[in-house]
Write a protein that holds these residues in place. Sequence first.
Motif, PDB file in Angstrom:
ATOM      1  N   ASP A  60       1.052  -1.205   0.095  1.00 53.84           N
ATOM      2  CA  ASP A  60       0.132  -0.057   0.266  1.00 53.84           C
ATOM      3  C   ASP A  60       0.508   1.049  -0.500  1.00 53.84           C
ATOM      4  O   ASP A  60       1.950   1.751   1.140  1.00 53.84           O
ATOM      5  CB  ASP A  60      -1.065   0.219   1.161  1.00 53.84           C
ATOM      6  CG  ASP A  60      -2.497  -0.987   1.270  1.00 53.84           C
ATOM      7  OD1 ASP A  60      -2.256  -1.995   0.047  1.00 53.84           O
ATOM      8  OD2 ASP A  60      -2.080  -1.765   2.539  1.00 53.84           O
ATOM      9  N   GLY A  61       0.931   2.145  -0.999  1.00 56.30           N
ATOM     10  CA  GLY A  61       1.539   3.126  -0.757  1.00 56.30           C
ATOM     11  C   GLY A  61       0.734   4.345  -0.670  1.00 56.30           C
ATOM     12  O   GLY A  61      -0.513   4.209  -0.412  1.00 56.30           O
ATOM     13  N   PRO A  62       1.223   5.631  -1.282  1.00 52.48           N
ATOM     14  CA  PRO A  62       0.248   6.964  -0.932  1.00 52.48           C
ATOM     15  C   PRO A  62      -1.268   6.912  -1.847  1.00 52.48           C
ATOM     16  O   PRO A  62      -1.952   7.462  -1.219  1.00 52.48           O
ATOM     17  CB  PRO A  62       0.835   8.187  -1.811  1.00 52.48           C
ATOM     18  CG  PRO A  62       2.484   7.569  -2.430  1.00 52.48           C
ATOM     19  CD  PRO A  62       2.233   5.594  -2.359  1.00 52.48           C
ATOM     20  N   ALA A  63      -1.379   5.965  -3.100  1.00 52.32           N
ATOM     21  CA  ALA A  63      -2.815   6.118  -3.012  1.00 52.32           C
ATOM     22  C   ALA A  63      -4.042   5.071  -2.339  1.00 52.32           C
ATOM     23  O   ALA A  63      -4.983   5.199  -2.640  1.00 52.32           O
ATOM     24  CB  ALA A  63      -2.667   5.087  -4.666  1.00 52.32           C
ATOM     25  N   HIS A  64      -3.461   4.797  -1.456  1.00 53.19           N
ATOM     26  CA  HIS A  64      -4.330   4.238  -0.487  1.00 53.19           C
ATOM     27  C   HIS A  64      -4.829   5.067   0.460  1.00 53.19           C
ATOM     28  O   HIS A  64      -5.458   4.643   1.040  1.00 53.19           O
ATOM     29  CB  HIS A  64      -4.076   2.537   0.675  1.00 53.19           C
ATOM     30  CG  HIS A  64      -2.765   1.183  -0.916  1.00 53.19           C
ATOM     31  ND1 HIS A  64      -4.330   0.223  -0.962  1.00 53.19           N
ATOM     32  CD2 HIS A  64      -2.517   1.673  -2.202  1.00 53.19           C
ATOM     33  CE1 HIS A  64      -3.755  -0.259  -2.142  1.00 53.19           C
ATOM     34  NE2 HIS A  64      -2.729   0.680  -2.967  1.00 53.19           N
ATOM     35  N   GLU A  65      -4.114   5.959   1.299  1.00 49.01           N
ATOM     36  CA  GLU A  65      -4.345   6.888   2.143  1.00 49.01           C
ATOM     37  C   GLU A  65      -5.805   7.107   1.416  1.00 49.01           C
ATOM     38  O   GLU A  65      -6.103   7.779   0.591  1.00 49.01           O
ATOM     39  CB  GLU A  65      -3.383   8.650   2.027  1.00 49.01           C
ATOM     40  CG  GLU A  65      -2.100   7.672   2.546  1.00 49.01           C
ATOM     41  CD  GLU A  65      -1.432   8.489   2.622  1.00 49.01           C
ATOM     42  OE1 GLU A  65      -1.386   9.769   2.429  1.00 49.01           O
ATOM     43  OE2 GLU A  65       0.078   8.287   2.284  1.00 49.01           O
ATOM     44  N   GLY A  66      -6.891   7.380   2.849  1.00 51.90           N
ATOM     45  CA  GLY A  66      -7.842   7.674   2.488  1.00 51.90           C
ATOM     46  C   GLY A  66      -9.437   6.875   1.709  1.00 51.90           C
ATOM     47  O   GLY A  66     -10.212   6.761   1.868  1.00 51.90           O
ATOM     48  N   ARG A  67      -8.642   5.134   1.618  1.00 47.89           N
ATOM     49  CA  ARG A  67      -9.175   4.460   0.664  1.00 47.89           C
ATOM     50  C   ARG A  67      -9.830   2.479   1.988  1.00 47.89           C
ATOM     51  O   ARG A  67      -9.415   2.166   1.222  1.00 47.89           O
ATOM     52  CB  ARG A  67      -8.548   3.841  -0.551  1.00 47.89           C
ATOM     53  CG  ARG A  67      -8.134   5.109  -1.747  1.00 47.89           C
ATOM     54  CD  ARG A  67      -8.437   4.406  -2.906  1.00 47.89           C
ATOM     55  NE  ARG A  67      -8.492   3.310  -3.526  1.00 47.89           N
ATOM     56  CZ  ARG A  67      -7.916   2.572  -4.147  1.00 47.89           C
ATOM     57  NH1 ARG A  67      -7.543   3.290  -4.903  1.00 47.89           N
ATOM     58  NH2 ARG A  67      -8.398   1.551  -4.855  1.00 47.89           N
ATOM     59  N   GLU A  68      -9.641   3.273   3.003  1.00 45.47           N
ATOM     60  CA  GLU A  68      -9.068   2.267   3.642  1.00 45.47           C
ATOM     61  C   GLU A  68     -10.621   1.472   3.906  1.00 45.47           C
ATOM     62  O   GLU A  68     -10.349  -0.184   3.431  1.00 45.47           O
ATOM     63  CB  GLU A  68      -8.945   2.929   5.252  1.00 45.47           C
ATOM     64  CG  GLU A  68      -7.819   2.980   5.757  1.00 45.47           C
ATOM     65  CD  GLU A  68      -7.529   4.601   5.614  1.00 45.47           C
ATOM     66  OE1 GLU A  68      -8.728   4.876   4.839  1.00 45.47           O
ATOM     67  OE2 GLU A  68      -6.000   5.323   5.239  1.00 45.47           O
ATOM     68  N   ASP A  69     -11.472   2.206   3.373  1.00 49.17           N
ATOM     69  CA  ASP A  69     -12.775   1.336   3.523  1.00 49.17           C
ATOM     70  C   ASP A  69     -12.980   0.092   2.277  1.00 49.17           C
ATOM     71  O   ASP A  69     -13.364  -1.064   2.323  1.00 49.17           O
ATOM     72  CB  ASP A  69     -14.165   2.126   3.450  1.00 49.17           C
ATOM     73  CG  ASP A  69     -14.607   2.522   4.976  1.00 49.17           C
ATOM     74  OD1 ASP A  69     -14.297   1.931   5.666  1.00 49.17           O
ATOM     75  OD2 ASP A  69     -15.036   4.012   4.633  1.00 49.17           O
ATOM     76  N   TYR A  70     -12.204   1.263   1.003  1.00 47.88           N
ATOM     77  CA  TYR A  70     -12.130   0.286  -0.211  1.00 47.88           C
ATOM     78  C   TYR A  70     -11.502  -1.042  -0.078  1.00 47.88           C
ATOM     79  O   TYR A  70     -11.511  -1.982  -0.251  1.00 47.88           O
ATOM     80  CB  TYR A  70     -11.994   0.993  -1.215  1.00 47.88           C
ATOM     81  CG  TYR A  70     -11.506   0.688  -2.505  1.00 47.88           C
ATOM     82  CD1 TYR A  70     -11.522  -0.058  -3.136  1.00 47.88           C
ATOM     83  CD2 TYR A  70     -10.199  -0.114  -2.751  1.00 47.88           C
ATOM     84  CE1 TYR A  70     -12.319  -0.876  -4.462  1.00 47.88           C
ATOM     85  CE2 TYR A  70      -9.512  -0.675  -3.862  1.00 47.88           C
ATOM     86  CZ  TYR A  70     -10.353  -1.026  -4.548  1.00 47.88           C
ATOM     87  OH  TYR A  70     -10.357  -2.037  -6.260  1.00 47.88           O
ATOM     88  N   ASP A  71     -10.290  -0.604   0.852  1.00 47.58           N
ATOM     89  CA  ASP A  71      -8.806  -1.829   1.415  1.00 47.58           C
ATOM     90  C   ASP A  71      -9.203  -2.587   2.096  1.00 47.58           C
ATOM     91  O   ASP A  71      -9.740  -4.394   1.027  1.00 47.58           O
ATOM     92  CB  ASP A  71      -7.762  -1.465   0.605  1.00 47.58           C
ATOM     93  CG  ASP A  71      -6.664  -0.231   0.656  1.00 47.58           C
ATOM     94  OD1 ASP A  71      -7.352  -0.661  -1.203  1.00 47.58           O
ATOM     95  OD2 ASP A  71      -6.115   0.049   0.881  1.00 47.58           O
ATOM     96  N   GLU A  72     -10.465  -2.628   2.759  1.00 48.62           N
ATOM     97  CA  GLU A  72     -10.496  -3.990   3.721  1.00 48.62           C
ATOM     98  C   GLU A  72     -11.789  -4.576   2.890  1.00 48.62           C
ATOM     99  O   GLU A  72     -11.985  -5.630   3.002  1.00 48.62           O
ATOM    100  CB  GLU A  72     -11.150  -3.007   5.319  1.00 48.62           C
ATOM    101  CG  GLU A  72     -12.364  -3.986   6.140  1.00 48.62           C
ATOM    102  CD  GLU A  72     -11.825  -5.286   6.074  1.00 48.62           C
ATOM    103  OE1 GLU A  72     -11.806  -6.165   6.405  1.00 48.62           O
ATOM    104  OE2 GLU A  72     -10.028  -4.742   5.943  1.00 48.62           O
TER     105      GLU A  72
END
Length: 113
Positions: A60-72
Amino acid sequence: MDATANARCLRPNQTLAEKTLWKFVRNRRVGGFRFLRQVPIDRYFADFVCESGKLIVELDGPAHEGREDYDERRTQALELFGYAVLRFPNERVLADPVGVLDDVLAALRSGRL
């Protein structure tokens, strides 16, 4: 373009963290386990997959910041296919690749995936 062709296009455009981890996991260098990169699974592309261990390693790099719900949600979808998912921030892979590999190998050897 089919999923396999799309995955092939992604491989040359890896992040520095992905290149670093690939250097260590390719050719069965981690406990004899075989890893593939940019593997299409359902509607996703998993960064690194060990089929025999049913393990996916996501970076997970910077593109994942603020996308924790999507990643989950993505992790849950991949788990439905029988995989365990380990996530590591790019910074950790770059700063401590051996520690990341130790965690990956421990997960593979534990059998509790």
